[in-house]
Scaffold this active site. Structure first.
Site, mmCIF file in Angstrom:
data_model
loop_
_atom_site.group_PDB
_atom_site.id
_atom_site.type_symbol
_atom_site.label_atom_id
_atom_site.label_comp_id
_atom_site.label_asym_id
_atom_site.label_seq_id
_atom_site.Cartn_x
_atom_site.Cartn_y
_atom_site.Cartn_z
ATOM 1 N N ARG A 47 0.917 -1.243 0.002
ATOM 2 C CA ARG A 47 0.010 0.103 0.107
ATOM 3 C C ARG A 47 0.737 1.245 -0.087
ATOM 4 O O ARG A 47 0.447 2.253 -0.717
ATOM 5 C CB ARG A 47 -0.765 0.015 1.357
ATOM 6 C CG ARG A 47 -1.988 1.223 1.244
ATOM 7 C CD ARG A 47 -2.885 0.828 2.339
ATOM 8 N NE ARG A 47 -2.601 1.087 3.653
ATOM 9 C CZ ARG A 47 -3.330 1.002 4.783
ATOM 10 N NH1 ARG A 47 -4.532 0.905 4.621
ATOM 11 N NH2 ARG A 47 -2.484 1.404 5.815
ATOM 12 N N LYS A 63 -2.338 7.323 1.415
ATOM 13 C CA LYS A 63 -2.020 7.546 2.558
ATOM 14 C C LYS A 63 -0.836 8.424 2.953
ATOM 15 O O LYS A 63 0.171 8.384 2.803
ATOM 16 C CB LYS A 63 -1.636 6.202 3.296
ATOM 17 C CG LYS A 63 -1.997 6.300 4.833
ATOM 18 C CD LYS A 63 -1.955 4.854 5.463
ATOM 19 C CE LYS A 63 -1.879 4.721 6.658
ATOM 20 N NZ LYS A 63 -2.809 5.550 7.685
ATOM 21 N N GLU A 90 -15.762 6.938 7.026
ATOM 22 C CA GLU A 90 -14.850 6.376 7.866
ATOM 23 C C GLU A 90 -14.734 7.346 9.470
ATOM 24 O O GLU A 90 -15.415 8.256 9.113
ATOM 25 C CB GLU A 90 -13.382 6.365 7.196
ATOM 26 C CG GLU A 90 -12.680 7.234 6.912
ATOM 27 C CD GLU A 90 -11.229 7.064 6.366
ATOM 28 O OE1 GLU A 90 -10.685 5.990 6.479
ATOM 29 O OE2 GLU A 90 -10.823 7.965 5.716
#
Ligand code: PXG
Length: 294
Positions: free
Chosen positions: A54, A153, A186
């Site tokens: 990721r 991210k 989220e």
């Protein structure tokens, strides 16, 4: 006094007091970079490959070239944990754009930098894992994917931090973030799950949340244990009226929610499905992962 942490910066381990980066690093100047938070348990790194993959996907998406390979990155994570003689803890892995000039152009930065911190993390008090968290809805929305993909991210967490500030100002531990359409995306650093009539629901990644690695583990566990799990758009209504509500994240692990926007969730205490997921998750973290000291 506790021993100084050994911090990895671009291939070198140094004492935390000497672990310094340039004020011209675009990670500092612009939040230009990517990161991962990884846990290790009982001398094993949990889901290391998934985190490293990721990280490189995030880097690729922002056109940031990581100076070392996946294998070298995995080894660097292991070496840093070993240098700190830790068996249980948390790794913060950062890749910054590197040193550049004052000006946005990232391509003037010569070389990205890798920083690895191996330490401990405790997001919520231990009793919250028994009693459940108090949550509120934040007015700060997750950015639309066309503005900034929530799948990256990145080192720019100001959106999440502003939401966290709202939650804390309201006396809650966490905040639910909605997307521009008003669907649940989220929390500020965790994914959302609810249980209703025995089925588990979570928003699809397209709703604006990060595709959490713990989220994927929960989905796999649910599948293995025979639970029906549905990825579908959720509104606050589905959260208010849920039988159970829990969050997932590397740092948070699995944590129950007892109260949300003043509504008591279910019976206001940890529910049976949440409890089972916490137990399954614990079992998995204690028994799997990349061995650090073998
Ligand atoms: N959403 C966001 C926005 C995250 O940053 C998660 C969900 C959960 O993903 P994982 O892969 O960890 O299951 C994250 C990651 C913190 C903190 O201090 C939280 C995260 C990362 C680093 C720090 O709260 N969560």
């Amino acid at each position: 006094m506790s021993k100084a942490l050994q911090i990895y910066i671009d291939g070198t381990l140094c004492d935390e007091d000497n672990a310094k980066i340039s004020v011209f690093d675009h990670g500092l100047l612009y939040g230009d970079g990517v990161f991962e938070g990884i846990r290790f348990y009982c001398g094993r790194v949990f889901k290391l490959k998934e985190h490293i993959d990721r990280l490189y996907d995030s880097a690729k998406a922002i056109q940031l070239t990581v100076s070392i390979s996946h294998e070298e990155m995995s080894k660097a994570v292991m070496d840093t944990i070993r240098a700190n003689e830790l068996k249980d803890g948390y790794v913060r892995l950062l890749v910054t754009r590197g040193v550049g000039s004052l000006g946005l152009n990232p391509f003037l930065c010569e070389r990205s930098s890798v920083i690895i911190i191996a330490s401990k993390i405790a997001l919520y008090d231990e009793e919250k894992y028994q009693q459940g968290l108090t949550l509120v809805t934040c007015s700060t929305r997750r950015p639309a994917p066309a503005a900034l993909s929530p799948s990256v991210k990145s080192l720019n967490y100001l959106n999440n931090i502003m939401a966290k500030v709202e939650a804390l100002n309201a006396g809650a531990e966490e905040g639910v973030m909605l997307n521009e359409q008003g669907f649940v995306a989220e929390c500020t650093g965790d994914n959302v799950f609810v249980v209703k009539s025995g089925k588990i629901y979570t928003p699809p990644v397209t709703a604006g949340g990060l595709n959490g690695i713990t989220r994927q583990v929960v989905m796999q566990l649910a599948h293995d244990e025979g639970f029906e799990l549905l990825e579908q758009d959720l509104t606050r209504y589905e959260l208010y009226t849920a039988d159970e509500f829990f969050l997932s994240g590397t740092a948070a692990e699995i944590v129950p929610v007892a109260k949300y926007d003043g509504r008591i969730i279910g019976e206001g205490k940890i529910g049976p499905v949440t409890l089972r997921m916490m137990e399954f998750f614990r079992e998995l973290t204690q028994t799997t992962g990349m061995p650090i000291y073998e």
